[in-house]
Write a protein that holds these residues in place. Structure first.
Motif, PDB file in Angstrom:
ATOM      1  N   ALA A 266      -6.632   1.300  -6.350  1.00 14.01           N
ATOM      2  CA  ALA A 266      -6.760   1.541  -4.909  1.00 14.01           C
ATOM      3  C   ALA A 266      -7.867   0.671  -4.322  1.00 14.01           C
ATOM      4  CB  ALA A 266      -7.047   3.018  -4.655  1.00 14.01           C
TER       5      ALA A 266
ATOM      6  N   LEU B 115       1.654   1.939  -3.411  1.00  7.36           N
ATOM      7  CA  LEU B 115       0.480   2.536  -4.055  1.00  7.36           C
ATOM      8  C   LEU B 115       0.404   4.028  -3.778  1.00  7.36           C
ATOM      9  CD1 LEU B 115      -2.249   1.832  -5.497  1.00  7.36           C
ATOM     10  CD2 LEU B 115      -3.244   1.793  -3.245  1.00  7.36           C
ATOM     11  N   ALA B 116       0.752   4.426  -2.566  1.00  5.33           N
ATOM     12  CA  ALA B 116       0.624   5.833  -2.204  1.00  5.33           C
ATOM     13  C   ALA B 116       1.814   6.650  -2.658  1.00  5.33           C
ATOM     14  CB  ALA B 116       0.462   5.957  -0.695  1.00  5.33           C
TER      15      ALA B 116
ATOM     16  N   SER C 248       0.820  -1.206   0.000  1.00  5.92           N
ATOM     17  CA  SER C 248       0.000   0.000   0.000  1.00  5.92           C
ATOM     18  C   SER C 248       0.854   1.257   0.000  1.00  5.92           C
ATOM     19  CB  SER C 248      -0.921   0.005   1.211  1.00  5.92           C
ATOM     20  OG  SER C 248      -1.779  -1.089   1.123  1.00  5.92           O
TER      21      SER C 248
ATOM     22  N   ARG D  53      -5.130   7.075  -1.675  1.00  7.93           N
ATOM     23  CA  ARG D  53      -4.983   6.966  -3.119  1.00  7.93           C
ATOM     24  C   ARG D  53      -6.345   6.950  -3.803  1.00  7.93           C
ATOM     25  NH1 ARG D  53      -1.918   8.938  -6.249  1.00  7.93           N
ATOM     26  NH2 ARG D  53      -0.018   8.107  -5.317  1.00  7.93           N
ATOM     27  N   LEU D  54      -7.326   6.325  -3.128  1.00 11.62           N
ATOM     28  CA  LEU D  54      -8.669   6.259  -3.697  1.00 11.62           C
ATOM     29  C   LEU D  54      -9.256   7.654  -3.854  1.00 11.62           C
ATOM     30  CD1 LEU D  54     -10.962   4.341  -4.534  1.00 11.62           C
ATOM     31  CD2 LEU D  54     -11.732   4.356  -2.194  1.00 11.62           C
TER      32      LEU D  54
ATOM     33  N   THR E 114      -6.605  -2.879  -4.030  1.00  8.24           N
ATOM     34  CA  THR E 114      -5.730  -3.017  -2.871  1.00  8.24           C
ATOM     35  C   THR E 114      -6.535  -3.013  -1.581  1.00  8.24           C
ATOM     36  OG1 THR E 114      -4.244  -1.655  -4.163  1.00  8.24           O
ATOM     37  CG2 THR E 114      -3.572  -2.175  -1.943  1.00  8.24           C
TER      38      THR E 114
ATOM     39  N   SER F 174      -4.383   3.231   1.179  1.00  9.78           N
ATOM     40  CA  SER F 174      -5.194   2.910  -0.009  1.00  9.78           C
ATOM     41  C   SER F 174      -6.333   3.901  -0.150  1.00  9.78           C
ATOM     42  CB  SER F 174      -5.760   1.495   0.079  1.00  9.78           C
ATOM     43  OG  SER F 174      -4.777   0.598   0.463  1.00  9.78           O
TER      44      SER F 174
ATOM     45  N   ARG G  38       2.866   2.330  -9.746  1.00 12.19           N
ATOM     46  CA  ARG G  38       2.034   1.986  -8.585  1.00 12.19           C
ATOM     47  C   ARG G  38       1.491   0.577  -8.681  1.00 12.19           C
ATOM     48  NH1 ARG G  38      -1.018   7.099  -9.661  1.00 12.19           N
ATOM     49  NH2 ARG G  38       0.516   8.624  -9.036  1.00 12.19           N
TER      50      ARG G  38
ATOM     51  N   ASP H  61      -6.177   4.547 -11.392  1.00 13.33           N
ATOM     52  CA  ASP H  61      -5.606   4.665 -10.048  1.00 13.33           C
ATOM     53  C   ASP H  61      -6.633   4.317  -8.990  1.00 13.33           C
ATOM     54  OD1 ASP H  61      -2.819   5.762 -10.108  1.00 13.33           O
ATOM     55  OD2 ASP H  61      -3.806   7.174 -11.436  1.00 13.33           O
ATOM     56  N   ARG H  62      -7.848   4.813  -9.196  1.00 14.94           N
ATOM     57  CA  ARG H  62      -8.898   4.562  -8.199  1.00 14.94           C
ATOM     58  C   ARG H  62      -9.265   3.090  -8.164  1.00 14.94           C
ATOM     59  NH1 ARG H  62     -10.695   9.967  -9.562  1.00 14.94           N
ATOM     60  NH2 ARG H  62     -10.103  11.203  -7.744  1.00 14.94           N
TER      61      ARG H  62
END
Lengths: 165, 104, 98
Positions: free
Chosen positions: C45, B24-25, B21, C32-33, C48, C29, B33, C41-42
């Motif tokens: 997220a 991802l960020a 995660s 990022r969402l 994940t 997550s 990502r 990307d969403r």
């Protein structure tokens, strides 16, 4: 005759095992029920199943699975290190891997293995199935990466699933 | 002894999930990502599931292997969803640090 | 304490550490969402997030010493995958049903 009664001999034991895992028991009743489901599901859905998969070298397949499992473990440590490091220093690239394998199962397995192993995610299969576009998280030498994918994963898959004449 | 193995698996699994995660960020473009969640998170959850299988099997007269199902399922589906996401992103021509491959 | 305190000291400490780590992962997550910036990307997220939720449920199962949470985790795994595939299909062709 045999073929009609047991249309998919590989799927039957797999489905039985999945049923036993799902019910989480090895009681005789569940085993029987699992066998029945394992027989009935392929029997009634055989028309939906695509072409049969032939495995030419089962021992090689086992060896190859072990290699891939090991690579997945290593891959995770590599990716973890890359993520925890400085993200500005990474040099991502798209690489194009020319494919020698033709069969569906071999190509999809190769794409999945590429996604699970070090720093690469398969992103696109070009329409005519001759090239696979792969995104690499951090690489300086694209050619070496392509060569390693071809020798380490593609060559064994070709031997296992495609008859080499 | 067993509880140390369990504790190790639990902490390792959680760390990999966190690293995924974090990727991802933190990483800068979509394609980068994608790497975090597909690999690290899958192995992380795999570790946790193995820990759970050992924990529930270690109790007297009980066994528990159904965690294997989720592990297998995740290992099969993670690359598939990653591939589809990458394909969708290429289709939308998302901004990328790496040079986009020419569409033929 | 919620649990039936059957775990040994070592495991409950490990569980607490793991709970906090996975919670941070869920928060990242979510960030990022909300932040995006693009639709893939969403979706990533969300994907994940599903996997993090599975991790949380498994941990909760060990913590509360109950096998009930397994079914929930399995369902989330199935639905999460199907959801991701459907959303990707939508992005690829603007339509889900072929």
């Amino acid at each position: 005759m045999f073929k009609r009664l047991l249309p998919h001999p590989v799927l039957t034991p797999i489905l039985t095992i999945i049923w036993l895992l799902l019910t989480n028991s090895i009681a005789t009743g569940q085993l029987l029920l699992g066998l029945m489901l394992g027989w009935a599901i392929p029997f009634f859905t055989i028309r939906f199943w695509p072409d049969e998969v032939t495995i030419y070298q089962p021992i090689k397949l086992l060896q190859f699975s072990l290699v891939v499992l090991f690579d997945i473990l290593v891959a995770n440590f590599i990716v973890a290190r890359l993520i925890l490091g400085n993200p500005d220093r990474l040099s991502p690239t798209f690489i194009i891997v020319p494919l020698d394998i033709k069969s569906d199962i071999a190509i999809s397995l190769l794409a999945n293995i590429i996604s699970l192993t070090p720093g690469t995610v398969s992103s696109l299969l070009i329409e005519d199935r001759t090239q696979l576009v792969v995104h690499a998280l951090d690489t300086d030498n694209a050619d070496a990466l392509i060569a390693s994918i071809k020798t380490r994963y593609e060559a064994p898959l070709k031997e296992i699933f495609e008859h080499v004449g | 002894m067993q509880e140390y193995i369990l504790a190790f698996l639990i902490v390792t699994g959680a760390s990999f999930t966190l690293v995924g995660s974090l990727g991802l960020a933190r990483l800068r473009d979509f394609y980068m990502r994608l790497h975090g969640p597909t690999k690290a998170t899958t192995l992380g959850v795999g570790c946790l599931l193995i820990a759970s299988a050992i924990y529930f099997s270690s109790k007297p007269d009980s066994f528990s292997m159904h965690e294997v199902l989720i592990t297998l399922f995740l290992f099969i589906t993670a690359p598939v969803s990653a591939h589809l996401l990458a394909k969708a992103a290429l289709h939308l021509k998302l901004r990328s640090i790496a040079k986009l491959p020419e569409q033929s | 304490m919620l649990g039936n305190a059957v775990q040994s000291e070592v495991i409950s400490v490990a569980l607490m550490i793991a709970f906090s780590m996975v919670s941070v992962a869920v928060a990242l997550s979510f960030w990022r969402l909300f932040r995006g910036p693009d639709r893939p990307d969403r979706i990533l997220a969300l994907d994940t997030l599903y996997i993090n939720t599975i991790a949380l449920l498994i941990l909760l199962g060990i913590y509360l010493d109950s096998a009930l949470y397994f079914e929930a985790a399995l369902l989330i795994a199935l639905m999460g995958f199907i959801g991701t595939v459907a959303l990707c299909k939508y992005l690829l062709r603007g339509d889900i049903v072929e």
